[in-house]
Design a protein around this motif. Structure first.
Motif, short mmCIF file in Angstrom:
data_model
loop_
_atom_site.label_atom_id
_atom_site.label_comp_id
_atom_site.label_asym_id
_atom_site.label_seq_id
_atom_site.Cartn_x
_atom_site.Cartn_y
_atom_site.Cartn_z
N VAL A 79 40.62 35.88 33.26
CA VAL A 79 41.44 35.69 34.51
C VAL A 79 41.97 36.90 35.15
O VAL A 79 42.13 37.79 34.02
CB VAL A 79 42.34 34.48 34.58
N ASN A 99 47.38 38.20 39.74
CA ASN A 99 48.17 38.90 40.80
C ASN A 99 49.40 38.65 41.09
O ASN A 99 49.71 37.50 41.57
CB ASN A 99 47.24 38.98 42.30
N VAL A 112 48.94 34.71 42.41
CA VAL A 112 47.47 34.02 42.33
C VAL A 112 47.04 34.28 41.24
O VAL A 112 47.14 35.57 40.60
CB VAL A 112 46.96 34.64 43.54
N CYS A 113 46.24 33.58 40.74
CA CYS A 113 45.50 33.59 39.56
C CYS A 113 43.90 33.48 39.86
O CYS A 113 43.40 32.50 40.29
CB CYS A 113 45.75 32.53 38.32
N TYR A 114 43.00 34.46 39.36
CA TYR A 114 41.71 34.52 39.76
C TYR A 114 40.84 34.40 38.47
O TYR A 114 41.04 35.17 37.59
CB TYR A 114 41.17 35.89 40.70
N ARG A 125 37.53 34.84 36.63
CA ARG A 125 36.58 35.88 36.53
C ARG A 125 35.40 35.58 35.84
O ARG A 125 34.26 35.77 35.95
CB ARG A 125 36.92 37.17 36.25
#
Length: 42
Positions: free
Chosen positions: A14, A17, A22-24, A26
């Motif tokens: 992950v 940000n 916010v957690c993306y 990946r």
């Protein structure tokens, strides 16, 4: 950030940000699949 999940059978990569909270996600996959990618560039 790289996390081991499901009894260390899978890896979750992950990008967090912090300013925007916010957690993306990946990448989600097995250790074999993880070995084939470059976690820092995905």
């Amino acid at each position: 950030m790289i996390l081991n999940i499901a009894g260390n059978n899978y890896r979750l990569v992950v990008w967090i940000n912090y300013p925007y909270r916010v957690c993306y996600v990946r990448f989600i996959g097995t250790h074999v699949q993880y070995d084939k990618i470059d976690a820092w560039t995905i």
